[in-house]
Motif scaffolding. Sequence first.
Motif, PDB file in Angstrom:
ATOM      1  N   ARG A   1       0.826  -1.206   0.000  1.00 35.26           N
ATOM      2  CA  ARG A   1       0.000   0.000   0.000  1.00 35.26           C
ATOM      3  C   ARG A   1       0.862   1.258   0.000  1.00 35.26           C
ATOM      4  O   ARG A   1       1.836   1.373   0.736  1.00 35.26           O
ATOM      5  CB  ARG A   1      -0.897  -0.123   1.229  1.00 35.26           C
ATOM      6  CG  ARG A   1      -1.404   1.085   1.887  1.00 35.26           C
ATOM      7  CD  ARG A   1      -2.588   0.641   2.709  1.00 35.26           C
ATOM      8  NE  ARG A   1      -2.553   1.148   4.072  1.00 35.26           N
ATOM      9  CZ  ARG A   1      -3.281   0.646   5.054  1.00 35.26           C
ATOM     10  NH1 ARG A   1      -4.025  -0.423   4.843  1.00 35.26           N
ATOM     11  NH2 ARG A   1      -3.257   1.184   6.254  1.00 35.26           N
ATOM     12  N   LYS A   2       0.465   2.179  -0.897  1.00 38.12           N
ATOM     13  CA  LYS A   2       1.203   3.460  -1.031  1.00 38.12           C
ATOM     14  C   LYS A   2       1.110   4.255   0.263  1.00 38.12           C
ATOM     15  O   LYS A   2       0.080   4.282   0.911  1.00 38.12           O
ATOM     16  CB  LYS A   2       0.578   4.295  -2.151  1.00 38.12           C
ATOM     17  CG  LYS A   2       1.200   4.061  -3.507  1.00 38.12           C
ATOM     18  CD  LYS A   2       1.327   5.396  -4.275  1.00 38.12           C
ATOM     19  CE  LYS A   2       2.113   5.200  -5.562  1.00 38.12           C
ATOM     20  NZ  LYS A   2       1.384   4.301  -6.494  1.00 38.12           N
ATOM     21  N   GLY A   3       2.198   4.883   0.633  1.00 32.52           N
ATOM     22  CA  GLY A   3       2.173   5.770   1.797  1.00 32.52           C
ATOM     23  C   GLY A   3       2.256   5.048   3.130  1.00 32.52           C
ATOM     24  O   GLY A   3       2.227   5.686   4.174  1.00 32.52           O
ATOM     25  N   ILE A   4       2.417   3.721   3.107  1.00 31.19           N
ATOM     26  CA  ILE A   4       2.465   2.950   4.352  1.00 31.19           C
ATOM     27  C   ILE A   4       3.593   3.424   5.280  1.00 31.19           C
ATOM     28  O   ILE A   4       3.437   3.456   6.495  1.00 31.19           O
ATOM     29  CB  ILE A   4       2.602   1.427   4.059  1.00 31.19           C
ATOM     30  CG1 ILE A   4       2.732   0.598   5.340  1.00 31.19           C
ATOM     31  CG2 ILE A   4       3.768   1.113   3.158  1.00 31.19           C
ATOM     32  CD1 ILE A   4       1.457   0.336   6.028  1.00 31.19           C
ATOM     33  N   LEU A   5       4.711   3.837   4.683  1.00 32.84           N
ATOM     34  CA  LEU A   5       5.838   4.270   5.512  1.00 32.84           C
ATOM     35  C   LEU A   5       5.491   5.489   6.357  1.00 32.84           C
ATOM     36  O   LEU A   5       6.080   5.723   7.412  1.00 32.84           O
ATOM     37  CB  LEU A   5       7.055   4.591   4.633  1.00 32.84           C
ATOM     38  CG  LEU A   5       7.742   3.414   3.940  1.00 32.84           C
ATOM     39  CD1 LEU A   5       8.881   3.902   3.059  1.00 32.84           C
ATOM     40  CD2 LEU A   5       8.269   2.401   4.946  1.00 32.84           C
ATOM     41  N   GLU A   6       4.518   6.269   5.886  1.00 30.35           N
ATOM     42  CA  GLU A   6       4.115   7.489   6.607  1.00 30.35           C
ATOM     43  C   GLU A   6       3.005   7.237   7.626  1.00 30.35           C
ATOM     44  O   GLU A   6       2.604   8.135   8.342  1.00 30.35           O
ATOM     45  CB  GLU A   6       3.622   8.547   5.613  1.00 30.35           C
ATOM     46  CG  GLU A   6       4.688   9.547   5.208  1.00 30.35           C
ATOM     47  CD  GLU A   6       5.873   8.887   4.540  1.00 30.35           C
ATOM     48  OE1 GLU A   6       6.970   8.959   5.106  1.00 30.35           O
ATOM     49  OE2 GLU A   6       5.696   8.251   3.466  1.00 30.35           O
ATOM     50  N   GLU A   7       2.470   6.019   7.654  1.00 30.17           N
ATOM     51  CA  GLU A   7       1.345   5.772   8.552  1.00 30.17           C
ATOM     52  C   GLU A   7       1.821   5.419   9.963  1.00 30.17           C
ATOM     53  O   GLU A   7       2.958   5.037  10.179  1.00 30.17           O
ATOM     54  CB  GLU A   7       0.469   4.644   7.980  1.00 30.17           C
ATOM     55  CG  GLU A   7      -0.243   5.077   6.698  1.00 30.17           C
ATOM     56  CD  GLU A   7      -1.206   4.021   6.176  1.00 30.17           C
ATOM     57  OE1 GLU A   7      -1.974   3.464   6.987  1.00 30.17           O
ATOM     58  OE2 GLU A   7      -1.171   3.744   4.965  1.00 30.17           O
ATOM     59  N   TYR A   8       0.875   5.548  10.896  1.00 29.10           N
ATOM     60  CA  TYR A   8       1.137   5.223  12.304  1.00 29.10           C
ATOM     61  C   TYR A   8       0.496   3.869  12.644  1.00 29.10           C
ATOM     62  O   TYR A   8      -0.492   3.480  11.999  1.00 29.10           O
ATOM     63  CB  TYR A   8       0.568   6.329  13.204  1.00 29.10           C
ATOM     64  CG  TYR A   8       1.353   7.607  13.094  1.00 29.10           C
ATOM     65  CD1 TYR A   8       2.438   7.846  13.941  1.00 29.10           C
ATOM     66  CD2 TYR A   8       1.043   8.548  12.110  1.00 29.10           C
ATOM     67  CE1 TYR A   8       3.192   9.000  13.820  1.00 29.10           C
ATOM     68  CE2 TYR A   8       1.794   9.704  11.981  1.00 29.10           C
ATOM     69  CZ  TYR A   8       2.869   9.923  12.837  1.00 29.10           C
ATOM     70  OH  TYR A   8       3.630  11.052  12.711  1.00 29.10           O
ATOM     71  N   PRO A   9       1.033   3.186  13.643  1.00 31.32           N
ATOM     72  CA  PRO A   9       0.522   1.850  13.981  1.00 31.32           C
ATOM     73  C   PRO A   9      -1.003   1.770  14.115  1.00 31.32           C
ATOM     74  O   PRO A   9      -1.619   0.822  13.641  1.00 31.32           O
ATOM     75  CB  PRO A   9       1.218   1.531  15.306  1.00 31.32           C
ATOM     76  CG  PRO A   9       2.517   2.267  15.219  1.00 31.32           C
ATOM     77  CD  PRO A   9       2.220   3.534  14.464  1.00 31.32           C
TER      78      PRO A   9
END
Length: 334
Positions: A144-152
């Motif tokens: 999924r795109k942007g996963i690195l920017e998401e929080y747990p």
Amino acid sequence: VRPLLEISRFKMYFHTDKGVVKAVDDVDLTVNEGEVVGLVGESGCGKSVTSLSVMGLVPRPPGRVEGGSIRLADRELTHLKGREWRKIRGNVVSMIFQEPMTSLNPVFTIGDQIVEAIRQHRKLDKKAARRLAADSLQEVGISRKGILEEYPHQLSGGMRQRVMIAMAMVCRPKLLIADEPTTALDVTIQAQILDLMRRLNRETGTAILMITHDLGVVAEMCDRVVVMYAGQVVEEADVNTLFNQPRHPYTQGLLQSIPRLGQRAERLYSIPGNVPNPKQMPTGCRFAPRCEYAMNICRTEEPGLFAIGDGQNSRCWLHVDKKEEADRDPTTTT
Ligand code: SF4
Ligand code: MG
């Protein structure tokens, strides 16, 4: 086969105001390179303390190593100090837990946490580490795109467990310890996570020590099984032998307590009695108070872990010739 993890005669006791808790008491356990080993037993049997000892995560005090050794990839771990542990943890051995929320930091993004895990062990610049983090998420099936920017908290339980696996595997440890990794997940997600772990084992050669009370998980995943009871190993065998010819009465009881399809819950067999109080272990065999085969010797003398052929070991007097039993030296696993 080459042994990767060799725990021998290992004892970890807790010294508390109310007495000594022998959480792990004379455990022998081997995981070979690339192997998937299941460690099973009821809660409180010492599985988690055994695995936390391999990670250097048992608080000392109150924990104290009372004897034995833990060798991992030819290094003795029992005397390591804080800084030496940090070189091993996440690098040679990693661990995942039942509830990934407690091991992920809620205030950092997924990307930052994986990058941090990488940079503890690899000299990579931020950009290269981020690329590796993205690759590691791909590897566990998260694209999924942007996963690195998401929080747990933005991820589902299954996704969080995938992230934990990615983080645990990113430095290619030789051993992954998984403590009830799928217990908190629903059945479909559980199967996906087990598939993922099995695939990573095949593709990377990372050995897995799978701690579980679920024999279904063991049947699905493991090459070999080690059964613990009251701080000790009571049986060890390859997975087919254990399911088809369990020899220790405790293992036999555990297998009978697996629900079968169509069986009504109230008709389930469960082993009568309780796990002994670890501050007052019974003398002799620790399973004797619950064992339907208990003999006189069982209540006075502790059985060793006897080799009974084909790599199967059982800590039970039933497997020894009664006439010799008193003076025979127990054969331990090699
Ligand atoms: Fe039962 Fe005796 Fe064997 Fe213990 S040693 S499991 S009490 S038969
Ligand atoms: Mg546990």
